[in-house]
Write a protein that holds these residues in place. Structure first.
Motif, PDB file in Angstrom:
ATOM      1  N   SER A  25     -50.343 -51.336  24.585  1.00  0.00           N
ATOM      2  CA  SER A  25     -51.391 -51.780  25.504  1.00  0.00           C
ATOM      3  C   SER A  25     -52.636 -50.927  25.337  1.00  0.00           C
ATOM      4  N   SER A  26     -53.782 -51.502  25.656  1.00  0.00           N
ATOM      5  CA  SER A  26     -55.019 -50.743  25.535  1.00  0.00           C
ATOM      6  C   SER A  26     -55.163 -49.794  26.724  1.00  0.00           C
ATOM      7  N   GLY A  27     -55.970 -48.800  26.578  1.00  0.00           N
ATOM      8  CA  GLY A  27     -56.167 -47.781  27.605  1.00  0.00           C
ATOM      9  C   GLY A  27     -56.664 -46.526  26.924  1.00  0.00           C
ATOM     10  N   ASN A  28     -56.124 -45.400  27.302  1.00  0.00           N
ATOM     11  CA  ASN A  28     -56.501 -44.145  26.671  1.00  0.00           C
ATOM     12  C   ASN A  28     -55.871 -43.986  25.302  1.00  0.00           C
ATOM     13  N   LYS A  29     -54.923 -44.805  24.982  1.00  0.00           N
ATOM     14  CA  LYS A  29     -54.154 -44.652  23.760  1.00  0.00           C
ATOM     15  C   LYS A  29     -54.663 -45.608  22.682  1.00  0.00           C
ATOM     16  N   VAL A  30     -54.191 -45.411  21.469  1.00  0.00           N
ATOM     17  CA  VAL A  30     -54.556 -46.279  20.352  1.00  0.00           C
ATOM     18  C   VAL A  30     -53.866 -47.629  20.537  1.00  0.00           C
ATOM     19  N   ASP A  31     -54.609 -48.702  20.370  1.00  0.00           N
ATOM     20  CA  ASP A  31     -54.098 -50.051  20.582  1.00  0.00           C
ATOM     21  C   ASP A  31     -53.526 -50.603  19.278  1.00  0.00           C
ATOM     22  N   ILE A  32     -52.224 -50.820  19.227  1.00  0.00           N
ATOM     23  CA  ILE A  32     -51.554 -51.374  18.054  1.00  0.00           C
ATOM     24  C   ILE A  32     -51.243 -52.836  18.333  1.00  0.00           C
ATOM     25  N   GLN A  33     -51.539 -53.688  17.362  1.00  0.00           N
ATOM     26  CA  GLN A  33     -51.276 -55.117  17.517  1.00  0.00           C
ATOM     27  C   GLN A  33     -50.547 -55.656  16.299  1.00  0.00           C
ATOM     28  N   LYS A  34     -49.901 -56.779  16.491  1.00  0.00           N
ATOM     29  CA  LYS A  34     -49.229 -57.465  15.392  1.00  0.00           C
ATOM     30  C   LYS A  34     -50.284 -57.858  14.353  1.00  0.00           C
ATOM     31  N   GLY A  35     -49.982 -57.628  13.080  1.00  0.00           N
ATOM     32  CA  GLY A  35     -50.910 -57.967  12.006  1.00  0.00           C
ATOM     33  C   GLY A  35     -51.711 -56.786  11.494  1.00  0.00           C
ATOM     34  N   ASP A  36     -51.743 -55.674  12.248  1.00  0.00           N
ATOM     35  CA  ASP A  36     -52.401 -54.462  11.765  1.00  0.00           C
ATOM     36  C   ASP A  36     -51.556 -53.848  10.653  1.00  0.00           C
ATOM     37  N   SER A  37     -52.191 -53.086   9.781  1.00  0.00           N
ATOM     38  CA  SER A  37     -51.470 -52.357   8.736  1.00  0.00           C
ATOM     39  C   SER A  37     -51.364 -50.906   9.141  1.00  0.00           C
ATOM     40  N   ILE A  38     -50.251 -50.285   8.780  1.00  0.00           N
ATOM     41  CA  ILE A  38     -50.033 -48.892   9.145  1.00  0.00           C
ATOM     42  C   ILE A  38     -49.386 -48.167   7.974  1.00  0.00           C
ATOM     43  N   VAL A  39     -49.804 -46.898   7.773  1.00  0.00           N
ATOM     44  CA  VAL A  39     -49.316 -46.109   6.646  1.00  0.00           C
ATOM     45  C   VAL A  39     -48.939 -44.719   7.143  1.00  0.00           C
ATOM     46  N   LYS A  40     -47.749 -44.263   6.775  1.00  0.00           N
ATOM     47  CA  LYS A  40     -47.336 -42.877   6.998  1.00  0.00           C
ATOM     48  C   LYS A  40     -46.558 -42.444   5.769  1.00  0.00           C
ATOM     49  N   TYR A  41     -47.004 -41.352   5.161  1.00  0.00           N
ATOM     50  CA  TYR A  41     -46.345 -40.841   3.967  1.00  0.00           C
ATOM     51  C   TYR A  41     -45.310 -39.790   4.343  1.00  0.00           C
ATOM     52  N   LYS A  42     -44.311 -39.645   3.495  1.00  0.00           N
ATOM     53  CA  LYS A  42     -43.266 -38.660   3.713  1.00  0.00           C
ATOM     54  C   LYS A  42     -43.867 -37.260   3.722  1.00  0.00           C
ATOM     55  N   ASP A  43     -43.340 -36.380   4.555  1.00  0.00           N
ATOM     56  CA  ASP A  43     -43.780 -34.989   4.729  1.00  0.00           C
ATOM     57  C   ASP A  43     -45.198 -34.867   5.264  1.00  0.00           C
ATOM     58  N   SER A  44     -45.698 -35.904   5.904  1.00  0.00           N
ATOM     59  CA  SER A  44     -47.013 -35.862   6.521  1.00  0.00           C
ATOM     60  C   SER A  44     -46.883 -36.225   7.988  1.00  0.00           C
ATOM     61  N   THR A  45     -47.735 -35.631   8.809  1.00  0.00           N
ATOM     62  CA  THR A  45     -47.725 -35.977  10.226  1.00  0.00           C
ATOM     63  C   THR A  45     -48.819 -36.971  10.577  1.00  0.00           C
ATOM     64  N   GLN A  46     -49.688 -37.273   9.627  1.00  0.00           N
ATOM     65  CA  GLN A  46     -50.783 -38.203   9.883  1.00  0.00           C
ATOM     66  C   GLN A  46     -50.330 -39.647   9.695  1.00  0.00           C
ATOM     67  N   ILE A  47     -50.789 -40.482  10.601  1.00  0.00           N
ATOM     68  CA  ILE A  47     -50.536 -41.914  10.524  1.00  0.00           C
ATOM     69  C   ILE A  47     -51.877 -42.613  10.468  1.00  0.00           C
ATOM     70  N   LYS A  48     -52.013 -43.528   9.534  1.00  0.00           N
ATOM     71  CA  LYS A  48     -53.273 -44.254   9.339  1.00  0.00           C
ATOM     72  C   LYS A  48     -53.050 -45.709   9.746  1.00  0.00           C
ATOM     73  N   LEU A  49     -53.848 -46.156  10.719  1.00  0.00           N
ATOM     74  CA  LEU A  49     -53.767 -47.526  11.221  1.00  0.00           C
ATOM     75  C   LEU A  49     -55.012 -48.270  10.781  1.00  0.00           C
TER      76      LEU A  49
END
Length: 109
Positions: free
Chosen positions: A75-99
């Motif tokens: 849900s939208s608010g103070n947090k990042v809004d994730i929706q169906k159809g968005d792309s997301i990337v997280k690599y192994k041994d990394s704490t960063q997530i790219k939306l």
């Protein structure tokens, strides 16, 4: 006259031993959770997203379920809004997530 005993050494020893064992277990679970988060990697389009019990975003990518922490939200608010159809990337041994939103906007967290 009877002597007043404030504490019994045998009970105190048991409490200390169980306390130390509990602290070691909590630290172990914390380390295990951190490394399991670091070992996960995903890259793809979000098939579906729902909100968990604690407000965490639960996303499904290619029939695999991933739980994101409280900074990510369905849900939208103070947090990042994730929706169906968005792309997301997280690599192994990394704490960063790219939306990558559908409109091309990139959010790195």
């Amino acid at each position: 006259m009877r002597e007043m005993i404030i504490y019994r050494p045998d009970i105190l020893k048991r409490v200390v031993i169980f306390g130390v064992i509990g602290a070691i277990a909590l630290i172990g679970f914390s380390i295990w959770g951190h490394y399991s988060y670091l070992s996960s990697n995903f890259n793809g389009r979000i098939d579906s997203v729902r909100e968990g019990e604690k407000g965490d975003a639960i996303i499904i990518i290619k029939q695999k379920e991933y739980v994101l922490d409280g900074a990510w939200s369905y849900s939208s608010g103070n947090k990042v809004d994730i929706q169906k159809g968005d792309s997301i990337v997280k690599y192994k041994d990394s704490t960063q997530i790219k939306l990558i939103k559908r409109n091309g906007m990139t959010i790195i967290h």
